[in-house]
Write a protein that holds these residues in place. Structure first.
Motif, PDB file in Angstrom:
ATOM      1  N   CYS A  35     -10.267  29.268  18.727  1.00 15.09           N
ATOM      2  CA  CYS A  35      -9.862  28.186  17.835  1.00 15.09           C
ATOM      3  C   CYS A  35     -10.956  27.933  16.815  1.00 15.09           C
ATOM      4  O   CYS A  35     -12.140  28.132  17.079  1.00 15.09           O
ATOM      5  CB  CYS A  35      -9.438  26.939  18.609  1.00 15.09           C
ATOM      6  SG  CYS A  35     -10.746  25.913  19.208  1.00 15.09           S
ATOM      7  N   LEU A  36     -10.523  27.573  15.625  1.00 16.66           N
ATOM      8  CA  LEU A  36     -11.446  27.403  14.508  1.00 16.66           C
ATOM      9  C   LEU A  36     -11.480  25.932  14.133  1.00 16.66           C
ATOM     10  O   LEU A  36     -10.438  25.328  13.909  1.00 16.66           O
ATOM     11  CB  LEU A  36     -10.924  28.244  13.335  1.00 16.66           C
ATOM     12  CG  LEU A  36     -11.813  28.388  12.106  1.00 16.66           C
ATOM     13  CD1 LEU A  36     -13.142  29.039  12.464  1.00 16.66           C
ATOM     14  CD2 LEU A  36     -11.094  29.229  11.045  1.00 16.66           C
ATOM     15  N   VAL A  37     -12.687  25.348  14.088  1.00 16.70           N
ATOM     16  CA  VAL A  37     -12.810  23.932  13.719  1.00 16.70           C
ATOM     17  C   VAL A  37     -13.786  23.801  12.556  1.00 16.70           C
ATOM     18  O   VAL A  37     -14.503  24.744  12.223  1.00 16.70           O
ATOM     19  CB  VAL A  37     -13.289  23.073  14.918  1.00 16.70           C
ATOM     20  CG1 VAL A  37     -12.293  23.145  16.060  1.00 16.70           C
ATOM     21  CG2 VAL A  37     -14.678  23.511  15.372  1.00 16.70           C
ATOM     22  N   GLN A  71     -15.902  18.105  16.016  1.00 11.28           N
ATOM     23  CA  GLN A  71     -14.624  18.686  16.450  1.00 11.28           C
ATOM     24  C   GLN A  71     -14.839  19.683  17.580  1.00 11.28           C
ATOM     25  O   GLN A  71     -14.095  19.712  18.562  1.00 11.28           O
ATOM     26  CB  GLN A  71     -13.970  19.433  15.270  1.00 11.28           C
ATOM     27  CG  GLN A  71     -13.402  18.541  14.195  1.00 11.28           C
ATOM     28  CD  GLN A  71     -12.254  17.714  14.729  1.00 11.28           C
ATOM     29  OE1 GLN A  71     -11.441  18.204  15.513  1.00 11.28           O
ATOM     30  NE2 GLN A  71     -12.218  16.445  14.349  1.00 11.28           N
ATOM     31  N   ALA A  72     -15.864  20.508  17.429  1.00 12.24           N
ATOM     32  CA  ALA A  72     -16.138  21.534  18.433  1.00 12.24           C
ATOM     33  C   ALA A  72     -16.475  20.899  19.785  1.00 12.24           C
ATOM     34  O   ALA A  72     -15.998  21.344  20.831  1.00 12.24           O
ATOM     35  CB  ALA A  72     -17.275  22.445  17.955  1.00 12.24           C
ATOM     36  N   SER A  73     -17.263  19.816  19.765  1.00 11.74           N
ATOM     37  CA  SER A  73     -17.615  19.108  21.005  1.00 11.74           C
ATOM     38  C   SER A  73     -16.380  18.546  21.691  1.00 11.74           C
ATOM     39  O   SER A  73     -16.229  18.642  22.915  1.00 11.74           O
ATOM     40  CB  SER A  73     -18.552  17.935  20.710  1.00 11.74           C
ATOM     41  OG  SER A  73     -19.808  18.412  20.393  1.00 11.74           O
ATOM     42  N   LEU A  74     -15.501  17.941  20.877  1.00  9.19           N
ATOM     43  CA  LEU A  74     -14.269  17.375  21.430  1.00  9.19           C
ATOM     44  C   LEU A  74     -13.437  18.462  22.103  1.00  9.19           C
ATOM     45  O   LEU A  74     -12.982  18.307  23.232  1.00  9.19           O
ATOM     46  CB  LEU A  74     -13.437  16.709  20.319  1.00  9.19           C
ATOM     47  CG  LEU A  74     -13.964  15.375  19.812  1.00  9.19           C
ATOM     48  CD1 LEU A  74     -13.203  14.938  18.549  1.00  9.19           C
ATOM     49  CD2 LEU A  74     -13.837  14.311  20.909  1.00  9.19           C
ATOM     50  N   ARG A  75     -13.256  19.572  21.405  1.00  6.16           N
ATOM     51  CA  ARG A  75     -12.465  20.664  21.963  1.00  6.16           C
ATOM     52  C   ARG A  75     -13.132  21.236  23.212  1.00  6.16           C
ATOM     53  O   ARG A  75     -12.479  21.544  24.209  1.00  6.16           O
ATOM     54  CB  ARG A  75     -12.258  21.792  20.933  1.00  6.16           C
ATOM     55  CG  ARG A  75     -11.518  21.413  19.673  1.00  6.16           C
ATOM     56  CD  ARG A  75     -10.173  20.743  19.935  1.00  6.16           C
ATOM     57  NE  ARG A  75      -9.218  21.526  20.710  1.00  6.16           N
ATOM     58  CZ  ARG A  75      -8.334  22.369  20.207  1.00  6.16           C
ATOM     59  NH1 ARG A  75      -8.285  22.567  18.906  1.00  6.16           N
ATOM     60  NH2 ARG A  75      -7.490  23.013  20.991  1.00  6.16           N
ATOM     61  N   VAL A  78     -16.573  37.103  28.466  1.00  2.00           N
ATOM     62  CA  VAL A  78     -16.991  36.011  29.350  1.00  2.00           C
ATOM     63  C   VAL A  78     -16.237  34.695  29.132  1.00  2.00           C
ATOM     64  O   VAL A  78     -16.224  33.841  30.003  1.00  2.00           O
ATOM     65  CB  VAL A  78     -18.516  35.740  29.205  1.00  2.00           C
ATOM     66  CG1 VAL A  78     -19.318  36.889  29.800  1.00  2.00           C
ATOM     67  CG2 VAL A  78     -18.911  35.514  27.747  1.00  2.00           C
ATOM     68  N   ALA A  79     -15.619  34.547  27.965  1.00  2.00           N
ATOM     69  CA  ALA A  79     -15.016  33.252  27.627  1.00  2.00           C
ATOM     70  C   ALA A  79     -13.519  33.236  27.893  1.00  2.00           C
ATOM     71  O   ALA A  79     -12.850  34.260  27.794  1.00  2.00           O
ATOM     72  CB  ALA A  79     -15.252  32.945  26.149  1.00  2.00           C
ATOM     73  N   ASP A  80     -12.990  32.041  28.249  1.00  2.00           N
ATOM     74  CA  ASP A  80     -11.537  31.852  28.212  1.00  2.00           C
ATOM     75  C   ASP A  80     -11.123  31.531  26.790  1.00  2.00           C
ATOM     76  O   ASP A  80     -10.032  31.869  26.351  1.00  2.00           O
ATOM     77  CB  ASP A  80     -11.130  30.685  29.119  1.00  2.00           C
ATOM     78  CG  ASP A  80     -11.422  30.982  30.578  1.00  2.00           C
ATOM     79  OD1 ASP A  80     -11.132  32.106  31.029  1.00  2.00           O
ATOM     80  OD2 ASP A  80     -11.983  30.094  31.265  1.00  2.00           O
ATOM     81  N   VAL A  81     -12.013  30.846  26.092  1.00  2.00           N
ATOM     82  CA  VAL A  81     -11.715  30.479  24.705  1.00  2.00           C
ATOM     83  C   VAL A  81     -13.013  30.446  23.897  1.00  2.00           C
ATOM     84  O   VAL A  81     -14.054  30.006  24.400  1.00  2.00           O
ATOM     85  CB  VAL A  81     -10.961  29.123  24.637  1.00  2.00           C
ATOM     86  CG1 VAL A  81     -11.711  28.032  25.382  1.00  2.00           C
ATOM     87  CG2 VAL A  81     -10.720  28.680  23.192  1.00  2.00           C
ATOM     88  N   ILE A  82     -12.954  30.960  22.674  1.00  2.00           N
ATOM     89  CA  ILE A  82     -14.087  30.870  21.752  1.00  2.00           C
ATOM     90  C   ILE A  82     -13.747  29.819  20.696  1.00  2.00           C
ATOM     91  O   ILE A  82     -12.720  29.902  20.023  1.00  2.00           O
ATOM     92  CB  ILE A  82     -14.369  32.217  21.057  1.00  2.00           C
ATOM     93  CG1 ILE A  82     -14.819  33.267  22.086  1.00  2.00           C
ATOM     94  CG2 ILE A  82     -15.436  32.043  19.962  1.00  2.00           C
ATOM     95  CD1 ILE A  82     -14.991  34.673  21.509  1.00  2.00           C
ATOM     96  N   ILE A  83     -14.617  28.796  20.617  1.00  2.00           N
ATOM     97  CA  ILE A  83     -14.462  27.779  19.571  1.00  2.00           C
ATOM     98  C   ILE A  83     -15.409  28.165  18.435  1.00  2.00           C
ATOM     99  O   ILE A  83     -16.626  28.199  18.615  1.00  2.00           O
ATOM    100  CB  ILE A  83     -14.856  26.377  20.089  1.00  2.00           C
ATOM    101  CG1 ILE A  83     -14.045  26.017  21.342  1.00  2.00           C
ATOM    102  CG2 ILE A  83     -14.687  25.334  18.988  1.00  2.00           C
ATOM    103  CD1 ILE A  83     -14.578  24.774  22.075  1.00  2.00           C
TER     104      ILE A  83
END
Ligand code: TXA
Ligand code: MG
Length: 330
Positions: free
Chosen positions: A237-239, A244-248, A300-305
């Motif tokens: 996801c792109l913020v 925003q990144a902290s919230l996500r 290693v990640a489930d999601v990359i912000i």
């Protein structure tokens, strides 16, 4: 499945590369931008193999790679004086020029277009390879279509093991994002894909330079532009900022997902060190790290912000373009 060898660049591996190419096979090779998946550009069956091996859409044309002394005029109509200037200043290097084609390579290279994209890479190993084989080499990036482009022999192996016989290993690619693609068939140059030779750099040499923006409903001039690209295998996801990144990051944590943050060094302090994919500070650093961090992250990640960089001029335009495509929706 065939056996895929990774070889340092020596007379022996170059001889093997040449014999594979001359029999219609594929060889992966290093360049200063990303690794390429090469075929003899004159061979219909060799060029076909590139499309099937990558799973590449049939309407996305390929770049022909040549060594610095190869006869360009044998391949294309080199008409514009400004194109000569661009070559003198930027080549060998990460700039691909699109000319009117003389039709001397397989028509499959340009997918039926009457133009031909030509690149002279500066990487020492790429030059040694191209000079040794002394052939025009059609090559896209050596990844499975839509995946992140490879910037090391190991990345190529991860995508194409069992599908190609030989990977020439020239170490990590220092540039990190694909070449700038620039159309030189018109009165002034038009950049079709941004990269390490920025629009500003081109303007400083020849004055005027356009930037192609695909319009809704129009046939695209660089067919590659319409496809999702460069995407890691995990969710992304792109913020726009660190908040925003902290919230996500916290939301994902609540859902039990391992999130990693891909960002400029200036945002690093807001996130746990062991969840950071740090792009660095300058545009050139970010370009050179982007693809290896996306490939590292997907393991290693489930999601990359990803946090969008704040600047978008010069080389950053190219970095931003790749980041947007990597993290875009389908
Ligand atoms: O740095 C690079 O350019 C790397 C290395 C391996 O040299 N190659 C690369 O190739 O990125 P590929 O196939 O991933 O991207 C080629 C781009 C595509 O966007 C394609 O649409 C465009 O170049 N292209 C190729 N031939 C063209 C043509 N005749 N007219 C317009 N665009 C063209
Ligand atoms: Mg590619």
């Amino acid at each position: 499945m065939m056996n895929t060898e990774i070889c340092q660049i020596t007379d022996r591996s170059l001889a093997e590369a040449k014999s594979i190419l001359l029999s219609g096979g594929l060889v992966a090779f290093p360049t200063e931008t990303v690794y390429g998946l090469g075929a003899d550009a004159r061979s219909d069956s060799g060029v076909d193999k590139i499309f099937t091996t990558k799973g590449r859409p049939q309407d996305n044309p390929l770049i022909v790679h040549i060594h610095r002394d190869f006869d360009l005029n044998g391949l294309v109509y080199d008409e514009m004086p400004y194109a000569k200037k661009l070559r003198e200043v930027f080549l060998p290097g990460p700039l691909t020029l699109v000319y009117r084609s003389k039709g001397k390579v397989s028509s499959k290279v340009s997918c039926g277009l009457d133009t031909l994209a030509v690149r002279v890479p500066s990487h020492v190993g790429a030059q040694a390879f191209l000079r040794y084989v002394d052939l025009p080499i059609a090559a896209p990036s050596a990844n499975v279509s839509k995946h992140v482009s490879p910037v090391s022999a190991e990345h190529v192996f991860a995508d194409l093991n069992g599908k190609i016989p030989l990977i020439l290993d020239g170490g990590p690619s220092s540039g990190g994002i694909e070449s700038t693609v620039c159309d030189v068939t018109g009165e002034y140059p038009v950049v079709l894909r941004q990269g390490l030779v920025s629009v500003e750099m081109i303007r400083s040499v020849v004055g005027k330079c356009g930037v192609y923006v695909p319009k809704e409903g129009e046939q695209v001039r660089s067919p590659g532009m319409k496809y999702k690209h460069y995407a890691p295998k995990c969710k992304t996801c792109l913020v726009t900022d660190a908040k925003q990144a902290s919230l996500r990051f916290d939301e994902f944590k609540k859902e039990g997902l391992r999130a990693y943050v891909l960002c400029e060094s200036k945002y690093a302090k807001y996130f746990p060190k062991d969840r950071l994919l740090d792009l660095g500070s300058t545009a050139e650093e970010m370009a050179s790290r982007l693809y290896s961090l996306l490939r590292e992250g997907e393991l290693v990640a489930d999601v990359i912000i990803a946090i969008e960089p704040t600047r978008s001029d010069g080389v950053m335009a190219g970095v931003l373009n790749r980041l947007n495509k990597a993290c875009a929706e389908e």
